[in-house]
Design a protein around this motif. Structure first.
Motif, PDB file in Angstrom:
ATOM      1  N   VAL A 215     -18.010   2.310   7.018  1.00 46.41           N
ATOM      2  CA  VAL A 215     -18.479   2.182   5.272  1.00 46.41           C
ATOM      3  C   VAL A 215     -17.813   0.565   5.333  1.00 46.41           C
ATOM      4  CG1 VAL A 215     -17.579   2.363   3.226  1.00 46.41           C
ATOM      5  CG2 VAL A 215     -18.242   4.416   4.565  1.00 46.41           C
ATOM      6  N   ARG A 216     -16.322   0.520   6.987  1.00 46.80           N
ATOM      7  CA  ARG A 216     -15.545  -1.001   5.701  1.00 46.80           C
ATOM      8  C   ARG A 216     -16.612  -2.207   6.533  1.00 46.80           C
ATOM      9  NH1 ARG A 216     -11.143  -1.288   4.203  1.00 46.80           N
ATOM     10  NH2 ARG A 216     -10.549  -2.766   5.086  1.00 46.80           N
ATOM     11  N   LYS A 217     -17.332  -1.945   7.628  1.00 48.88           N
ATOM     12  CA  LYS A 217     -17.842  -2.607   8.551  1.00 48.88           C
ATOM     13  C   LYS A 217     -19.220  -3.677   7.658  1.00 48.88           C
ATOM     14  CE  LYS A 217     -17.066  -4.282  12.747  1.00 48.88           C
ATOM     15  NZ  LYS A 217     -17.312  -5.856  13.219  1.00 48.88           N
ATOM     16  N   ARG A 218     -19.975  -1.876   6.476  1.00 45.61           N
ATOM     17  CA  ARG A 218     -21.127  -2.605   6.035  1.00 45.61           C
ATOM     18  C   ARG A 218     -21.073  -3.414   4.810  1.00 45.61           C
ATOM     19  NH1 ARG A 218     -25.698   0.306   6.829  1.00 45.61           N
ATOM     20  NH2 ARG A 218     -26.757  -0.869   5.839  1.00 45.61           N
ATOM     21  N   GLU A 219     -19.730  -3.780   4.442  1.00 44.10           N
ATOM     22  CA  GLU A 219     -19.220  -3.840   2.967  1.00 44.10           C
ATOM     23  C   GLU A 219     -19.101  -6.004   3.772  1.00 44.10           C
ATOM     24  OE1 GLU A 219     -15.613  -2.907   1.694  1.00 44.10           O
ATOM     25  OE2 GLU A 219     -17.250  -1.676   0.421  1.00 44.10           O
ATOM     26  N   SER A 220     -18.717  -6.374   4.451  1.00 41.03           N
ATOM     27  CA  SER A 220     -18.418  -7.411   4.901  1.00 41.03           C
ATOM     28  C   SER A 220     -20.179  -8.000   5.915  1.00 41.03           C
ATOM     29  CB  SER A 220     -18.012  -7.425   6.355  1.00 41.03           C
ATOM     30  OG  SER A 220     -17.921  -7.172   7.618  1.00 41.03           O
ATOM     31  N   SER A 221     -19.744  -9.105   4.697  1.00 37.93           N
ATOM     32  CA  SER A 221     -21.162 -10.185   4.434  1.00 37.93           C
ATOM     33  C   SER A 221     -21.532 -10.335   6.184  1.00 37.93           C
ATOM     34  CB  SER A 221     -21.052 -10.851   4.088  1.00 37.93           C
ATOM     35  OG  SER A 221     -19.928 -11.453   4.121  1.00 37.93           O
ATOM     36  N   GLU A 222     -20.371 -10.492   7.000  1.00 41.38           N
ATOM     37  CA  GLU A 222     -21.216 -11.111   8.398  1.00 41.38           C
ATOM     38  C   GLU A 222     -21.373 -10.145   8.986  1.00 41.38           C
ATOM     39  OE1 GLU A 222     -17.127 -12.205   9.815  1.00 41.38           O
ATOM     40  OE2 GLU A 222     -17.379 -12.714   7.113  1.00 41.38           O
ATOM     41  N   PHE A 223     -21.156  -8.949   8.533  1.00 42.06           N
ATOM     42  CA  PHE A 223     -21.758  -7.363   9.689  1.00 42.06           C
ATOM     43  C   PHE A 223     -22.876  -7.313   9.767  1.00 42.06           C
ATOM     44  CE2 PHE A 223     -22.622  -2.616  10.530  1.00 42.06           C
ATOM     45  CZ  PHE A 223     -22.019  -2.890  11.747  1.00 42.06           C
ATOM     46  N   GLU A 224     -24.064  -7.187  11.350  1.00 39.27           N
ATOM     47  CA  GLU A 224     -25.398  -6.954  11.248  1.00 39.27           C
ATOM     48  C   GLU A 224     -25.202  -5.873  12.416  1.00 39.27           C
ATOM     49  OE1 GLU A 224     -28.177 -10.243  12.070  1.00 39.27           O
ATOM     50  OE2 GLU A 224     -27.606 -10.995  11.782  1.00 39.27           O
ATOM     51  N   LEU A 225     -25.653  -4.508  11.407  1.00 36.49           N
ATOM     52  CA  LEU A 225     -25.899  -3.478  12.197  1.00 36.49           C
ATOM     53  C   LEU A 225     -26.993  -3.126  13.335  1.00 36.49           C
ATOM     54  CD1 LEU A 225     -24.733  -0.602  11.919  1.00 36.49           C
ATOM     55  CD2 LEU A 225     -27.077  -0.069   9.859  1.00 36.49           C
ATOM     56  N   THR A 226     -27.072  -3.749  14.079  1.00 34.64           N
ATOM     57  CA  THR A 226     -28.097  -3.638  16.167  1.00 34.64           C
ATOM     58  C   THR A 226     -28.367  -2.471  15.997  1.00 34.64           C
ATOM     59  OG1 THR A 226     -26.679  -4.048  17.227  1.00 34.64           O
ATOM     60  CG2 THR A 226     -26.701  -5.919  15.876  1.00 34.64           C
ATOM     61  N   VAL A 227     -27.681  -1.687  15.969  1.00 31.06           N
ATOM     62  CA  VAL A 227     -27.651  -0.052  16.546  1.00 31.06           C
ATOM     63  C   VAL A 227     -28.191   1.016  15.017  1.00 31.06           C
ATOM     64  CG1 VAL A 227     -27.213  -0.739  18.422  1.00 31.06           C
ATOM     65  CG2 VAL A 227     -25.713   0.181  16.931  1.00 31.06           C
TER      66      VAL A 227
END
Lengths: 176, 346
Positions: free
Chosen positions: A47-59
Motif C-alpha cells: 500500500v505504501r509503495k503504491r502511494e509513492s510516485s516513484e514506484f512502478e509496479l512491474t509484476v
C-alpha cells in the motif's frame, strides 16, 4: 498513485489470495501465526509503495506481495536465528534497497508509538495519516476545541520523541 | 525556542512555509545538525503515524474479508443442507410413487403369467398326487411379492368386533414361516380376480420342500378385486358340495377355506368385498374389504402401497406352529366334520 477506494478493492482482491500466501510461507518454514503478521506487513508495504510516485509496479500485485512476504520472513527468521533455507538466501539481495531499509526503520517507530496512550495514537494517526484538520480531530477524540487538540498533539509528539530516544538508547548498545 | 523549531518543522513538512521561509529553513538545516536530527525525528514519527493509520485500514479489510468469508461459508452450508434435505425427501417420495405405480401397471401381466403357471403346475401335479380330502383348510402361502394397499388392519377390525378374540398378532420371520408351511403343503397362488373358481380348486396341491426354491416371499394376497369389481377368493377351493347342507355359503359369490391361518375362519366374498365368516356362517369380519393380504411385515406392506379408495385388510402372517394358538380355536373342518354338520342339520 491510487485512490483509497481502489486501494480497498485491491486489498480485498489480495486477501482472497491469502490461502496461497499462507501455503507459500509454510513451505519456507513459517508458522501460521507469523504468516498472518508477515502477510499483513507485506500488504502494508505494498500500500505504501503504491502511494509513492516513484514506484512502478512491474509484476502482478500478488507476486509483489508474495515476494515481500518472503523478504519479511527472511528478515524475521534471521533475527530469530532460525534455520533459513538456502533458496531463501539467494533471491533476497535483489529486493533489499534503501527504501526498504527506511521502511523498516519506520516500522520500528510505529511499534514504539504503540506505547503512547490511545488518544495520542488516534490523534497522530488522524492528523498525519488521514490529514484531518484539528477542528474535526478535536470533535472526534472528545477535546474541547482545535486549540486544545493542537496542544495535545504537541504533547503527544514530545512524548513520542522521548519514547524513540529511549528505544534507541536501549537498542544501540546491543547492536554494538 | 524548541517550540518554535517544532512549529517550523511541522510547517516545513506540511509544505506550508513561504518560499523565503523554506529557503531560510533549509539553510538553517545545513548548519544546524540538531535541527536535522529533529526534522528526521519528526519525519519518522509522521511516517510512523501514517503507517499506523494504513495498518488500521488493512486490518479493517482483513476483518471484513473474514467476516464475508464466514457468512459465505455459512450460507453455502445452509444451502447445501437444504438441498440435501430436499433431495432426500424428493427421493423418498419418488420411490414411494414408483412402488405405488409399479404393481398397478404390472399386475395384469403378472396375473396372466401366474395364471398359466398355476394351471400348468396344477394340471401336472393333479395327476400324480390325488387331491386328498383330509385337510382341506391348508394355508396357502403363496410365493409372490404382491401389491398391497391401504391401511386398515386386522387388529383394528378385531377391535370393532366384540368377539375379536383371535390373536393374529404374531409376525414371523419369513423363512421360518415358509419352511413350516411349505413342509406341509402350500398352494402356489397369485392374487387375482381372474382365477376361476374351478381352477382355484386345483390350487390345493401338495408342495414338496424341494420344489420350493423361492423362500423370499413374505406376503400373500388372499383376495383381490380388480377395477371392474370382479373378484374371487383365491386362496381357496371351496367344496361347495361339502357345505351343501350349510345354506349360508350360497349367500356369497365366493367362499374360501376355513383356514388355520386365520383361526379357522373362512374368507368370503360378495359384491367384490371380502370378509370372514366362522364355521356356522356368522360374519366375523364384515364384508367391506377390497383386498385381503397376509403379510409377515405389516408395516412395510402398508408403507409399500397406497392406492386410493381401496380398503385392504392386513393379516399378520403366522407360522405353522402358531396357528394352533388362536384363542378361540375352531378345529379344522374335515370331510367327515362337514358331513357331521350335515347330519346335525338334518
Amino acid at each position: 498513485m491510487i485512490g483509497p477506494a481502489d486501494m480497498q478493492q485491491e486489498l480485498k482482491q489480495l486477501y482472497r489470495k491469502w490461502p496461497d500466501i499462507r501455503r507459500y510461507l509454510k513451505t519456507l518454514g513459517c508458522d501460521s501465526v507469523s504468516a498472518e503478521d508477515v502477510f499483513q506487513e507485506a500488504l502494508l508495504i505494498y500500500v505504501r509503495k503504491r502511494e509513492s510516485s516513484e514506484f512502478e509496479l512491474t509484476v502482478e500485485p500478488f507476486f509483489y506481495v508474495r515476494n515481500t512476504c518472503k523478504l519479511l520472513w527472511y528478515n524475521q527468521a534471521r533475527k530469530e536465528q532460525k534455520q533459513i533455507s538456502t533458496e531463501l538466501h539467494e533471491n533476497i539481495a535483489a529486493i533489499e534497497d534503501g527504501w526498504f531499509e527506511k521502511e523498516m526503520k519506520i516500522r520500528e517507530v510505529e511499534s514504539t508509538l504503540e506505547k503512547l496512550g490511545a488518544q495520542c495514537q488516534e490523534l497522530l494517526q488522524l492528523f498525519y495519516g488521514l490529514g484531518w484538520n484539528m477542528v474535526d480531530i478535536a470533535k472526534k477524540i472528545g477535546l474541547r476545541n482545535d486549540k486544545v487538540a493542537k496542544a495535545q498533539k504537541y504533547r503527544c509528539l514530545q512524548k513520542a520523541k522521548e519514547l524513540i530516544q529511549e528505544q534507541e538508547l536501549t537498542v544501540e548498545p546491543i547492536k554494538a | 525556542m524548541e517550540t518554535n523549531w517544532n512549529q517550523l518543522i511541522e510547517r516545513y513538512l506540511q509544505n506550508e512555509l513561504s518560499e523565503e521561509g523554506k529557503t531560510a529553513f533549509e539553510q538553517e538545516l545545513h548548519i544546524n545538525p540538531e535541527l536535522r536530527e529533529e526534522l528526521e525525528m519528526h519525519e519518522l514519527i509522521q511516517s510512523a503515524a501514517k503507517r499506523a493509520s494504513q495498518r488500521m485500514v488493512i486490518k479493517q479489510t482483513a476483518k471484513a474479508h473474514f467476516r464475508h468469508l464466514r457468512i459465505k461459508q455459512f450460507t453455502i452450508g445452509v444451502v447445501v443442507t437444504a438441498a440435501t434435505t430436499v433431495g432426500i425427501v424428493y427421493w423418498v417420495q419418488s420411490k414411494k410413487q414408483q412402488e405405488t405405480t409399479k404393481p398397478n401397471s404390472e399386475s395384469f401381466l403378472e396375473n396372466k403369467q401366474e395364471e398359466e403357471e398355476v394351471q400348468m403346475s396344477a394340471a401336472a401335479e393333479e395327476e400324480s398326487i390325488p387331491l386328498r380330502d383330509t385337510i382341506i383348510n391348508q394355508p396357502n402361502q403363496a410365493g409372490d411379492k404382491s401389491s398391497l394397499i391401504q391401511s386398515s388392519d386386522w387388529q383394528s377390525a378385531e377391535g370393532e368386533r366384540a368377539h375379536g378374540t383371535t390373536s393374529f398378532n404374531s409376525l414371523k420371520s419369513s423363512s421360518q414361516t415358509e419352511k413350516s408351511v411349505n413342509s406341509r403343503r402350500a398352494a402356489h397362488i397369485k392374487s387375482s380376480g381372474f382365477v376361476d373358481i374351478d381352477k382355484t380348486l386345483k390350487n390345493v396341491i401338495p408342495f414338496t420342500v424341494d420344489s420350493v426354491v423361492q423362500l423370499k416371499p413374505t406376503v400373500t394376497v388372499l383376495g383381490y378385486t380388480n377395477e371392474k369389481l370382479e373378484g374371487k377368493v383365491i386362496e381357496t377351493s371351496l367344496k361347495r358340495s361339502t357345505l351343501e347342507g350349510a345354506a349360508w355359503n350360497l349367500q356369497y359369490d365366493s367362499v374360501g377355506h376355513f383356514n388355520d391361518l386365520y383361526c379357522g375362519y373362512a374368507l368370503v366374498m360378495n359384491d367384490a368385498k371380502f370378509g370372514f365368516v366362522d364355521r356356522k356362517g356368522n360374519i366375523f369380519i364384515p364384508l367391506i374389504y377390497d383386498k385381503i393380504v397376509i403379510t409377515s411385515n405389516l408395516q412395510s406392506s402398508k408403507d409399500k402401497t397406497r392406492r386410493k379408495d381401496k380398503k385392504v385388510l392386513y393379516i399378520p402372517k403366522r407360522s405353522g406352529g402358531e396357528v394352533q394358538y388362536c384363542e378361540e380355536y375352531i378345529p379344522p373342518v374335515y370331510e367327515s366334520d362337514s358331513n357331521k354338520i350335515k347330519k346335525e342339520k338334518e
